[in-house]
Design a protein around this motif. Structure first.
Motif, mmCIF file in Angstrom:
data_model
loop_
_atom_site.group_PDB
_atom_site.id
_atom_site.type_symbol
_atom_site.label_atom_id
_atom_site.label_comp_id
_atom_site.label_asym_id
_atom_site.label_seq_id
_atom_site.Cartn_x
_atom_site.Cartn_y
_atom_site.Cartn_z
ATOM 1 N N SER A 219 0.826 -1.213 0.000
ATOM 2 C CA SER A 219 0.000 0.000 0.000
ATOM 3 C C SER A 219 0.858 1.260 0.000
ATOM 4 C CB SER A 219 -0.940 0.002 1.211
ATOM 5 O OG SER A 219 -0.228 0.204 2.426
ATOM 6 N N PHE A 220 2.124 1.132 0.371
ATOM 7 C CA PHE A 220 3.071 2.259 0.338
ATOM 8 C C PHE A 220 4.049 2.148 -0.832
ATOM 9 C CE2 PHE A 220 2.698 1.408 5.129
ATOM 10 C CZ PHE A 220 1.555 2.192 5.243
ATOM 11 N N HIS A 221 3.819 1.163 -1.727
ATOM 12 C CA HIS A 221 4.702 0.911 -2.883
ATOM 13 C C HIS A 221 6.095 0.456 -2.436
ATOM 14 C CE1 HIS A 221 1.502 2.805 -5.143
ATOM 15 N NE2 HIS A 221 1.633 3.897 -4.415
ATOM 16 N N ALA A 222 6.146 -0.269 -1.320
ATOM 17 C CA ALA A 222 7.411 -0.805 -0.803
ATOM 18 C C ALA A 222 7.415 -2.319 -0.936
ATOM 19 C CB ALA A 222 7.617 -0.410 0.652
ATOM 20 N N LYS A 223 8.611 -2.871 -1.104
ATOM 21 C CA LYS A 223 8.784 -4.320 -1.194
ATOM 22 C C LYS A 223 9.177 -4.908 0.155
ATOM 23 C CE LYS A 223 9.318 -8.346 -3.246
ATOM 24 N NZ LYS A 223 8.171 -9.119 -3.727
ATOM 25 N N PHE A 224 10.084 -4.243 0.861
ATOM 26 C CA PHE A 224 10.555 -4.713 2.163
ATOM 27 C C PHE A 224 10.656 -3.523 3.121
ATOM 28 C CE2 PHE A 224 12.536 -7.782 -0.833
ATOM 29 C CZ PHE A 224 11.931 -8.934 -0.375
ATOM 30 N N VAL A 225 10.882 -3.828 4.405
ATOM 31 C CA VAL A 225 11.073 -2.794 5.418
ATOM 32 C C VAL A 225 12.502 -2.851 5.922
ATOM 33 C CG1 VAL A 225 10.417 -4.243 7.402
ATOM 34 C CG2 VAL A 225 10.043 -1.772 7.495
ATOM 35 N N TYR A 226 13.032 -1.694 6.321
ATOM 36 C CA TYR A 226 14.348 -1.644 6.960
ATOM 37 C C TYR A 226 14.225 -0.737 8.181
ATOM 38 C CZ TYR A 226 19.434 -2.127 7.175
ATOM 39 O OH TYR A 226 20.722 -2.460 7.545
ATOM 40 N N VAL A 227 14.306 -1.352 9.358
ATOM 41 C CA VAL A 227 14.245 -0.591 10.617
ATOM 42 C C VAL A 227 15.673 -0.185 10.955
ATOM 43 C CG1 VAL A 227 13.538 -0.609 13.023
ATOM 44 C CG2 VAL A 227 12.260 -1.969 11.343
ATOM 45 N N PHE A 228 15.891 1.127 11.132
ATOM 46 C CA PHE A 228 17.254 1.638 11.240
ATOM 47 C C PHE A 228 17.402 2.559 12.441
ATOM 48 C CE2 PHE A 228 20.788 4.489 10.046
ATOM 49 C CZ PHE A 228 21.766 3.532 9.803
ATOM 50 N N ASP A 229 18.354 2.220 13.310
ATOM 51 C CA ASP A 229 18.690 3.046 14.469
ATOM 52 C C ASP A 229 19.653 4.141 14.006
ATOM 53 O OD1 ASP A 229 20.000 4.114 16.791
ATOM 54 O OD2 ASP A 229 19.406 2.343 17.924
ATOM 55 N N ILE A 230 19.186 5.402 14.024
ATOM 56 C CA ILE A 230 19.996 6.491 13.476
ATOM 57 C C ILE A 230 21.144 6.895 14.390
ATOM 58 C CG2 ILE A 230 18.042 7.397 12.167
ATOM 59 C CD1 ILE A 230 17.962 9.698 14.283
ATOM 60 N N ASN A 231 21.112 6.429 15.642
ATOM 61 C CA ASN A 231 22.212 6.730 16.564
ATOM 62 C C ASN A 231 23.334 5.714 16.453
ATOM 63 O OD1 ASN A 231 20.860 8.992 17.744
ATOM 64 N ND2 ASN A 231 19.613 7.582 18.949
ATOM 65 N N GLN A 232 22.978 4.450 16.314
ATOM 66 C CA GLN A 232 23.969 3.377 16.240
ATOM 67 C C GLN A 232 24.323 2.990 14.804
ATOM 68 O OE1 GLN A 232 25.405 2.430 19.053
ATOM 69 N NE2 GLN A 232 24.021 3.814 20.151
#
Length: 283
Positions: free
Chosen positions: A187-200
């Protein structure tokens, strides 16, 4: 049939992201390639044609569920294999022909391993999620608003469209916790998700039913680097190191470099080390 097992984004054997490279796929059907990938039980496998024209080769990439038009660690691993089998110098350039795009990869050899750098080209920024959409994604990933950074969720592609979820804490709690997650991504035109910690500078991703966590995802590193550049979370024209795989006992490092001109991204390079593990012969 011969194939080679390598570890990608690794400088030591039995670390990083394993990859099986199958030679001479020309006589295999798509179903047979899918079955071989399922047999090896890795996140992805890559199949190459026996018709290698100078420094160019045709390749196809499969997960245990489907064929992909692009992926990162299989291309990095394949380029190292090409250098190992056909290289005559310390450094080479290769052209990998995929279903819908051609990827330029540079390789070099060291005493212990190969290093490959893949040009993922210009990123495309496909969508920025609104607050309601963000709330749905957080619920689906076992996260909450307190985990978020002060930056939006975005869908970005350099070959595969990833939903980048920037967080400042709680990476250890992230998981896919709903049954229809793939439909939500679509529904967002995405294939996969990537959860990313911007501090580490550490990320996590899974197959879309959440049953398998990927160890190191080169196709996500490009979109993530583009995101970091856009939101001024990294130093321009300087290498970025992304960590992944800690939660599955295979800590890996992916190097990304955002090349710019007048602050506009012209290319994103994703690099990693590759080490040979085994030669395999199927009967």
């Amino acid at each position: 049939m011969k194939c080679k097992l390598v570890d990608v984004f690794a400088k030591e054997r039995l670390s990083g992201n394993g990859l099986t490279i199958f030679y001479d796929y020309d006589w295999l059907s798509a179903q047979e390639m899918l079955s071989l990938t399922q047999e090896m039980r890795q996140f992805e496998s890559i199949f190459i044609s026996k018709k290698i024209n100078s420094s160019s080769v045709r390749a196809r990439i499969f997960t245990v569920e489907e064929e992909l038009d692009f992926a990162g660690h299989p291309i990095i691993g394949l380029a190292a294999h090409l250098h190992d089998e056909h290289g005559t110098r310390n450094s080479h350039d290769w052209n990998i022909e995929l279903n819908k795009k051609s990827v330029h990869v540079k390789t070099e050899v060291t005493e212990k391993y190969f290093k490959a750098s893949m040009d993922q080209g210009r990123p495309k920024f496909l969508k920025t999620l609104n607050s309601d959409e963000t709330e749905k994604v957080l619920h689906a990933l076992n996260l909450h608003k307190g985990n978020l950074s002060n930056h939006p969720l975005e869908v970005i592609t350099t070959g595969l469209p990833y939903l980048i979820v920037p967080i400042s804490n709680g990476l250890e709690n992230a998981k896919i916790s709903i049954a229809n997650f793939e439909s939500l991504l679509e529904s967002f035109h995405a294939k996969f998700v990537y959860v990313f910690d911007i501090n580490q500078f550490e990320g996590r991703t899974w197959d879309n039913d959440g049953s398998v966590e990927d160890i190191a995802t080169g196709s996500a590193a490009g979109p993530t680097a583009a995101y970091l550049h856009k939101h001024k979370l990294c130093i321009p024209d300087k290498s970025i190191t992304i960590s992944q795989g800690r939660f599955v006992g295979r800590p890996s490092e992916i190097e990304a470099y955002v090349q710019t001109q007048d602050d506009d991204i012209t290319n994103i390079w994703v690099s990693g080390s590759v080490i040979k593990v085994a030669d395999i012969s199927f009967i």
